[in-house]
Design a protein around this motif. Structure first.
Motif, PDB file in Angstrom:
ATOM      1  N   SER A   3      -1.183  10.773   9.039  1.00  0.00           N
ATOM      2  CA  SER A   3      -1.765  10.344  10.318  1.00  0.00           C
ATOM      3  C   SER A   3      -0.796  10.588  11.462  1.00  0.00           C
ATOM      4  CB  SER A   3      -2.067   8.848  10.276  1.00  0.00           C
ATOM      5  OG  SER A   3      -3.085   8.567   9.365  1.00  0.00           O
ATOM      6  N   TYR A  23      -2.968   4.963  16.217  1.00  0.00           N
ATOM      7  CA  TYR A  23      -2.945   5.650  14.920  1.00  0.00           C
ATOM      8  C   TYR A  23      -4.198   6.516  14.825  1.00  0.00           C
ATOM      9  CZ  TYR A  23       0.404   2.014  13.427  1.00  0.00           C
ATOM     10  OH  TYR A  23       1.486   1.172  13.321  1.00  0.00           O
ATOM     11  N   ARG A  69       3.807   4.768  17.030  1.00  0.00           N
ATOM     12  CA  ARG A  69       4.853   3.827  16.607  1.00  0.00           C
ATOM     13  C   ARG A  69       6.125   4.612  16.284  1.00  0.00           C
ATOM     14  NH1 ARG A  69       6.584   2.984  11.675  1.00  0.00           N
ATOM     15  NH2 ARG A  69       4.968   2.899  10.084  1.00  0.00           N
ATOM     16  N   GLU A 117     -11.086   9.735  13.494  1.00  0.00           N
ATOM     17  CA  GLU A 117     -11.110   8.339  13.954  1.00  0.00           C
ATOM     18  C   GLU A 117      -9.725   8.017  14.456  1.00  0.00           C
ATOM     19  OE1 GLU A 117      -9.359   5.520  12.596  1.00  0.00           O
ATOM     20  OE2 GLU A 117      -8.247   6.949  11.387  1.00  0.00           O
ATOM     21  N   THR A 123      -6.394   9.877  12.574  1.00  0.00           N
ATOM     22  CA  THR A 123      -6.534  10.779  11.426  1.00  0.00           C
ATOM     23  C   THR A 123      -7.041  12.125  11.904  1.00  0.00           C
ATOM     24  OG1 THR A 123      -7.274   8.843  10.180  1.00  0.00           O
ATOM     25  CG2 THR A 123      -7.663  10.984   9.170  1.00  0.00           C
ATOM     26  N   ARG A 157      10.154   3.883  10.953  1.00  0.00           N
ATOM     27  CA  ARG A 157      10.992   2.843  10.334  1.00  0.00           C
ATOM     28  C   ARG A 157      12.102   3.529   9.549  1.00  0.00           C
ATOM     29  NH1 ARG A 157       5.794   0.243   7.969  1.00  0.00           N
ATOM     30  NH2 ARG A 157       5.149  -1.062   9.688  1.00  0.00           N
ATOM     31  N   ASP A 185      -6.504   1.605   8.407  1.00  0.00           N
ATOM     32  CA  ASP A 185      -6.926   0.204   8.485  1.00  0.00           C
ATOM     33  C   ASP A 185      -8.451   0.116   8.278  1.00  0.00           C
ATOM     34  OD1 ASP A 185      -8.021   1.122  10.794  1.00  0.00           O
ATOM     35  OD2 ASP A 185      -6.882  -0.143  12.142  1.00  0.00           O
ATOM     36  N   ASP A 230      -4.382   6.628   4.254  1.00  0.00           N
ATOM     37  CA  ASP A 230      -3.981   5.231   4.421  1.00  0.00           C
ATOM     38  C   ASP A 230      -4.414   4.838   5.827  1.00  0.00           C
ATOM     39  OD1 ASP A 230      -2.449   3.129   5.473  1.00  0.00           O
ATOM     40  OD2 ASP A 230      -0.613   3.700   4.441  1.00  0.00           O
ATOM     41  N   LYS A 273       0.822  -1.222   0.000  1.00  0.00           N
ATOM     42  CA  LYS A 273       0.000   0.000   0.000  1.00  0.00           C
ATOM     43  C   LYS A 273       0.858   1.276   0.000  1.00  0.00           C
ATOM     44  CE  LYS A 273      -1.744   0.118   3.736  1.00  0.00           C
ATOM     45  NZ  LYS A 273      -1.966   0.313   5.085  1.00  0.00           N
ATOM     46  N   ASN A 282      -3.330  -0.436  16.610  1.00  0.00           N
ATOM     47  CA  ASN A 282      -2.857  -1.507  15.735  1.00  0.00           C
ATOM     48  C   ASN A 282      -1.529  -2.014  16.254  1.00  0.00           C
ATOM     49  OD1 ASN A 282      -4.842  -1.603  13.644  1.00  0.00           O
ATOM     50  ND2 ASN A 282      -4.063   0.362  12.903  1.00  0.00           N
ATOM     51  N   ARG A 299       1.024  -9.767  12.207  1.00  0.00           N
ATOM     52  CA  ARG A 299       0.541  -9.025  11.036  1.00  0.00           C
ATOM     53  C   ARG A 299      -0.095  -9.976  10.015  1.00  0.00           C
ATOM     54  NH1 ARG A 299       2.434  -3.183  10.325  1.00  0.00           N
ATOM     55  NH2 ARG A 299       3.304  -2.696  12.346  1.00  0.00           N
ATOM     56  N   TYR A 348       4.262   9.983   8.744  1.00  0.00           N
ATOM     57  CA  TYR A 348       3.394  10.069   9.936  1.00  0.00           C
ATOM     58  C   TYR A 348       3.862  11.272  10.744  1.00  0.00           C
ATOM     59  CZ  TYR A 348       1.610   5.200   9.646  1.00  0.00           C
ATOM     60  OH  TYR A 348       0.970   4.040   9.268  1.00  0.00           O
TER      61      TYR A 348
HETATM   62  P1  5GP Z   1       2.059   0.661   9.713  1.00  0.00           P
HETATM   63  O1  5GP Z   1       2.566   0.544  11.130  1.00  0.00           O
HETATM   64  O2  5GP Z   1       2.398  -0.568   8.896  1.00  0.00           O
HETATM   65  O3  5GP Z   1       2.472   1.950   9.043  1.00  0.00           O
HETATM   66  O4  5GP Z   1       0.471   0.730   9.784  1.00  0.00           O
HETATM   67  C1  5GP Z   1      -0.248  -0.243  10.490  1.00  0.00           C
HETATM   68  C2  5GP Z   1      -1.719  -0.097  10.165  1.00  0.00           C
HETATM   69  O5  5GP Z   1      -2.207   1.154  10.667  1.00  0.00           O
HETATM   70  C3  5GP Z   1      -2.012  -0.086   8.649  1.00  0.00           C
HETATM   71  O6  5GP Z   1      -3.145  -0.931   8.443  1.00  0.00           O
HETATM   72  C4  5GP Z   1      -2.367   1.352   8.355  1.00  0.00           C
HETATM   73  O7  5GP Z   1      -3.293   1.465   7.278  1.00  0.00           O
HETATM   74  C5  5GP Z   1      -3.030   1.746   9.673  1.00  0.00           C
HETATM   75  N1  5GP Z   1      -3.107   3.205   9.853  1.00  0.00           N
HETATM   76  C6  5GP Z   1      -2.237   4.165   9.496  1.00  0.00           C
HETATM   77  N2  5GP Z   1      -2.702   5.379   9.832  1.00  0.00           N
HETATM   78  C7  5GP Z   1      -3.907   5.180  10.415  1.00  0.00           C
HETATM   79  C8  5GP Z   1      -4.911   6.056  10.952  1.00  0.00           C
HETATM   80  O8  5GP Z   1      -4.790   7.283  10.973  1.00  0.00           O
HETATM   81  N3  5GP Z   1      -6.016   5.467  11.462  1.00  0.00           N
HETATM   82  C9  5GP Z   1      -6.201   4.115  11.449  1.00  0.00           C
HETATM   83  N4  5GP Z   1      -7.346   3.644  11.942  1.00  0.00           N
HETATM   84  N5  5GP Z   1      -5.299   3.277  10.943  1.00  0.00           N
HETATM   85  C10 5GP Z   1      -4.175   3.796  10.437  1.00  0.00           C
END
Ligand code: 5GP
Ligand code: ADP
Length: 229
Positions: free
Chosen positions: A43, A87, A47, A78, A89, A50, A109, A107, A24, A82, A154, A59
């Motif tokens: 967002s 996380y 975390r 929201e 928005t 990386r 979940d 982006d 993604k 995770n 995951r 982020y």
């Molecule tokens: P990653 O740690 O791999 O960047 O993201 C982990 C999960 O968190 C992914 O499914 C991503 O789409 C989700 N994610 C990223 N930003 C947000 C957000 O603002 N809100 C929500 N609900 N999920 C998010």
């Protein structure tokens, strides 16, 4: 920055979800580079960044107490947990950008996407699928950002998330990055051609033509009045 114009259609909102490791981020980055009018909604997360990730671009990396303060203040449209991290928005960023007519890509979940669909029913929801779970495992391992335990978590979560793909507007199977990038770009372009984005243009063209015809009628009437005199 675009000036406020109450007649302008609100910007397009594209929400993309996929199981972690599907591709993604890669696809979204490509499309953001190809469509300069599209901006990424960054967002907030607790975390850690990386390798290669930048604060403010990928982020807003913040501490948990700051995240909770923002959540309590209603700053997030929201938010979700995770893999032990939070996380969220930003509601204000979405509203401000869309009010100014900017198109945004998010982006999130599936649970976040579902919440966004309730608040923003005009959003466009895109789910990206891995070709197989085996390929997903390889991609996650190749990214090298997770230890074995997190990789398993995951993958287990991926299968649960895939069942959510059923309520999305579009589904892309990420076989090759090139094709998937093309598909997401095509979705954004097609959605931008929906009637609502051209409504003002149509009204404007019709109004201008009506004014011209009114003027022409007046001129013709003036001429015929002069002939009868
Ligand atoms: P990653 O740690 O791999 O960047 O993201 C982990 C999960 O968190 C992914 O499914 C991503 O789409 C989700 N994610 C990223 N930003 C947000 C957000 O603002 N809100 C929500 N609900 N999920 C998010
Ligand atoms: P996500 O954001 O969904 O977690 P990433 O974009 O970080 O996934 O991709 C995970 C890994 O898979 C990266 O190493 C990326 O280069 C690779 N990848 C993404 N799409 C493909 C693809 N179609 N074919 C092969 N590798 C891919």
């Amino acid at each position: 920055m675009a000036e406020n114009n109450p007649d302008r259609a609100k910007g397009l909102m594209i929400v993309v979800s996929a199981p972690s490791g599907t591709g993604k981020t890669t696809i979204c980055r490509n499309v953001l580079n190809l469509l300069p009018g599209l901006s990424f909604s960054v967002s907030h997360t607790t975390r850690k960044a990386r390798r290669g990730e930048q604060d403010g671009r990928d982020y807003h990396f913040i501490e948990e107490d700051e995240f909770r303060r923002l959540a309590d203040a209603g700053e997030f449209a929201e938010w979700a947990e995770n893999y032990g991290h939070l996380y969220g928005t930003s509601r204000r960023v979405i509203d401000d950008m869309r009010e100014q007519g900017h198109d945004i890509l998010l982006d999130v979940d599936p649970q976040g996407a579902k919440n966004l669909k309730t608040i923003f029913p005009d959003g466009v929801f895109v789910f990206i699928l891995p070709p197989t779970i085996g390929i997903l495992r390889e991609r996650l391992a190749r990214r090298g950002s997770e230890d074995a335990g997190m990789l398993r978590r995951r993958l287990n979560r991926a299968v649960e998330e895939i069942t959510e793909a059923r309520w999305y507007d579009y589904v892309i199977i990420n076989d090759t990055i090139k094709e998937s990038t093309g598909a997401l770009k095509a979705i954004c372009t097609a959605e931008k051609h929906r009637y609502r984005f051209s409504q003002n243009k149509i009204d404007d063209l019709v109004r201008k033509r009506e004014t011209e015809m009114e003027k022409a009628k007046k001129v013709a009437k003036g001429q015929s009045d002069r002939v009868t005199e």
